[in-house]
Design a protein around this motif. Structure first.
Motif, PDB file in Angstrom:
ATOM      1  N   GLY A 326       0.334  -1.222  -0.165  1.00 35.57           N
ATOM      2  CA  GLY A 326      -0.402   0.483  -0.139  1.00 35.57           C
ATOM      3  C   GLY A 326       0.876   0.992  -0.146  1.00 35.57           C
ATOM      4  N   LYS A 327       1.541   1.312   0.872  1.00 35.39           N
ATOM      5  CA  LYS A 327       2.583   2.722   1.313  1.00 35.39           C
ATOM      6  C   LYS A 327       3.069   2.820  -0.160  1.00 35.39           C
ATOM      7  N   ARG A 330       1.133   3.866  -2.833  1.00 35.69           N
ATOM      8  CA  ARG A 330       0.849   5.223  -2.792  1.00 35.69           C
ATOM      9  C   ARG A 330       1.781   6.105  -3.266  1.00 35.69           C
ATOM     10  N   ASN A 331       3.091   6.409  -3.177  1.00 38.05           N
ATOM     11  CA  ASN A 331       3.598   6.674  -3.513  1.00 38.05           C
ATOM     12  C   ASN A 331       4.437   6.185  -4.587  1.00 38.05           C
ATOM     13  N   TYR A 402      -3.266   0.519  -7.298  1.00 35.43           N
ATOM     14  CA  TYR A 402      -3.708   0.845  -5.389  1.00 35.43           C
ATOM     15  C   TYR A 402      -4.702   0.836  -5.499  1.00 35.43           C
ATOM     16  N   ARG A 406      -6.400  -1.832  -2.510  1.00 35.15           N
ATOM     17  CA  ARG A 406      -7.604  -1.797  -1.487  1.00 35.15           C
ATOM     18  C   ARG A 406      -8.938  -2.337  -1.811  1.00 35.15           C
TER      19      ARG A 406
END
Length: 426
Positions: A326-327, A330-331, A402, A406
Motif C-alpha cells: 500500500g504505502k 501510494r508513493n 493501488y 485496496r
C-alpha cells in the motif's frame, strides 16, 4: 522434591519456552537509517570504498561477469566448468534435491573425484533434508566429501534457525557461480502445472572468485572442522576484465546487523534515477521500506518491483508481502507479479549502474537469520544486460495498482495478518 515442586519447575519451563516463541515471532526488527546523504557520486572510487568498508570486503576492478538466465543456461555452464576442473570443486547449497539434475551433478563430481580433483560439498541440513547421504555414496566412494551445515543435533539446537542460504560453486579457485538457484529439477525443467522456475546466476572470473572461496571456507570450517589453507584454493586471479565488483559475505550477528543490510540500504539511499528489484519474497523491514519511500518522494526515483504471482512456492509469504504494497504504491512504486512460473531471481539494479545478484531476499530471514552471499558490481553494461531480463519479466507480469490492492478480499486480508504473525520467520 514433592509434586508441587515439579509443577512449579514445569510451569517455569513452559513459560520460558513460550517467551522464546514470542521473541522469535514478535521481536522488533533492528531500526536503522542512513546517517547522512553521501556526497560521493555512485560511480566514484570514494563511494566504492565506502561500500567496501561497510561490507568488510574489497573492491577489485578486473573481473569478468556473465549473466546466466534460467536453469537450461546456468546448469550447463556449471556442469561444463565442473568437467574442466583440475584441482578443486567446492559447492555450498541450501537446496540440493535428488532428481535428474542432481544426479547429473553427482555423476560429474564423481568423475572428477576419481581423477584426483578435491570435491567438497556443504549442504544445509534443513534445505536439503530430503536428499539423504546415500544419494552421494558414489561420490563419497570416489573420495569426495559431503558435510552438513547445522545438522539437527542437541548441540546445534541453539542455532537451528540459522541456515546457510548460499548457493555457490567454485572451480579451481578461478571460476565461480553464485545467485538464487540451488540444484533441483524445479529449476531445470517444468512439470505439468508447475513450470520451470525463473532464476538468475552469475558466472565470475577474476579476483572476486577469491571472495566466493572465502565465503565457502567459512562454512566448510563450521561443517567439516577443517580450515582450507592450501594456496591451491586461493590462486592469484586476474581475468583481464573491466568490471568493478565486490563480494559481500553476510551472516547473522548478535546485534542483528548484517553486511548485506548495510550494502542494500546504502545503495537504495544512493539511487537518483531508478531502483529495479526482483525478489521471490518481498518482505522488506520498516527501515528498508522507509528508504524506498524517501527515494521516490525526495528524489523522484523510479521504483519497480517484480515478485511472484500465483505460482509462488510460499503462498503465506506472498500474502504477507502483499500487505506491504500500500504505502509503496501510494508513493509511486510500480509492482508487478510474475505470471508464467515461480520467479526466484534475487536481483537489484540501481540507476543502470550498480547490480547486486546473490542469495539475499528482501526479507527478515536473509537480513537477520541466514548466511548469505552477494556480488555487487559497478558496471553499466552488466546492469543493462540485467535490465533486459527485468523488462522481459515485466512483460510477463501483471501490474498491481493501488485501486486493485485496496479491493483485496476479506479472506486475503485475513491471510495477510496470519502471515504477519510469522513474518519474522519468513
Amino acid at each position: 522434591m514433592d509434586v508441587s515442586g515439579y509443577d512449579v519447575l514445569a510451569t517455569i519451563a513452559i513459560a520460558f519456552l513460550a517467551l522464546m516463541l514470542v521473541l522469535a515471532l514478535f521481536e522488533p526488527g533492528l531500526p536503522y537509517k542512513i546517517n547522512a546523504a553521501s556526497s560521493a557520486l555512485p560511480d566514484s572510487a570514494d563511494f566504492q570504498r565506502v561500500l567496501a568498508a561497510l561490507a568488510d570486503t574489497q573492491v577489485h576492478r578486473t573481473n569478468r561477469i556473465e549473466v546466466l538466465t534460467n536453469g537450461d543456461c546456468f546448469y550447463e555452464a556449471e556442469l561444463d566448468a565442473i568437467g574442466q576442473a583440475k584441482h578443486s570443486i567446492n559447492i555450498e547449497a541450501y537446496i540440493f534435491q535428488k532428481g535428474e539434475i542432481a544426479r547429473r551433478f553427482v555423476t560429474a563430481l564423481t568423475e572428477r573425484a576419481r581423477n584426483g580433483v578435491r570435491v567438497n560439498l556443504v549442504l544445509d541440513a534443513i534445505g536439503s533434508f530430503a536428499t539423504w547421504q546415500s544419494f552421494y555414496q558414489e561420490l563419497l566412494d570416489a573420495g569426495g566429501r559431503v558435510c552438513w551445515y547445522h545438522p539437527i543435533r542437541w548441540d546445534t539446537l541453539p542455532r537451528i534457525n540459522n541456515r546457510t542460504h548460499r548457493e555457490l560453486i567454485i572451480i579451481d579457485g578461478e571460476v565461480g557461480f553464485l545467485g538464487g538457484a540451488g540444484i533441483a529439477d524445479h529449476w531445470y525443467k517444468g512439470k505439468h502445472r508447475h513450470p520451470r522456475w525463473r532464476d538468475t546466476m552469475f558466472r565470475v572470473e577474476g579476483p572476486e572468485v577469491t571472495g566466493l572461496q572465502s565465503s565457502f571456507a567459512e562454512n566448510w570450517l563450521e561443517s567439516s572442522g577443517e580450515v582450507l589453507t592450501d594456496p591451491g584454493y586461493f590462486p592469484y586471479c586476474d581475468a583481464g576484465g573491466d568490471t568493478v565488483a565486490m563480494v559481500i559475505n553476510s551472516s547473522p550477528t548478535i546485534g542483528a546487523s548484517t553486511r548485506a543490510r548495510m550494502l542494500f540500504q546504502a545503495l537504495l539511499a544512493s539511487a537518483q534515477k531508478s531502483i529495479y528489484i526482483t525478489t521471490p519474497y518481498f518482505l522488506p523491514d520498516r527501515s528498508a521500506r522507509g528508504e524506498l519511500v524517501r527515494a521516490m518522494k525526495e528524489r523522484g526515483v523510479d521504483l519497480q518491483i517484480v515478485t511472484p504471482g500465483s505460482h509462488s512456492d510460499h503462498l503465506l509469504t506472498r500474502t504477507s508481502s502483499r500487505r506491504l504494497y500500500g504505502k509503496l504504491l501510494r508513493n509511486g512504486a510500480r509492482i508487478f507479479e510474475y505470471q508464467p512460473a515461480m520467479i526466484h531471481a534475487k536481483v537489484m539494479i540501481i540507476d543502470g549502474l550498480w547490480s547486486v545478484v546473490g542469495s539475499t531476499n528482501f526479507d527478515n530471514r536473509s537480513f537477520g537469520l541466514n548466511d548469505e552471499v552477494n556480488l555487487a558490481a559497478c558496471d553499466e553494461k552488466l546492469a543493462a544486460r540485467l535490465e533486459e531480463d527485468f523488462a522481459r519479466d515485466i512483460s510477463n507480469s501483471r501490474e498491481v495498482t493501488y485501486t486493485a490492492w485496496r479491493r483485496r478480499s476479506p479472506l486475503e486480508r485475513a491471510q495477510e495478518w496470519l502471515g504477519w504473525l510469522l513474518e519474522r520467520q519468513q
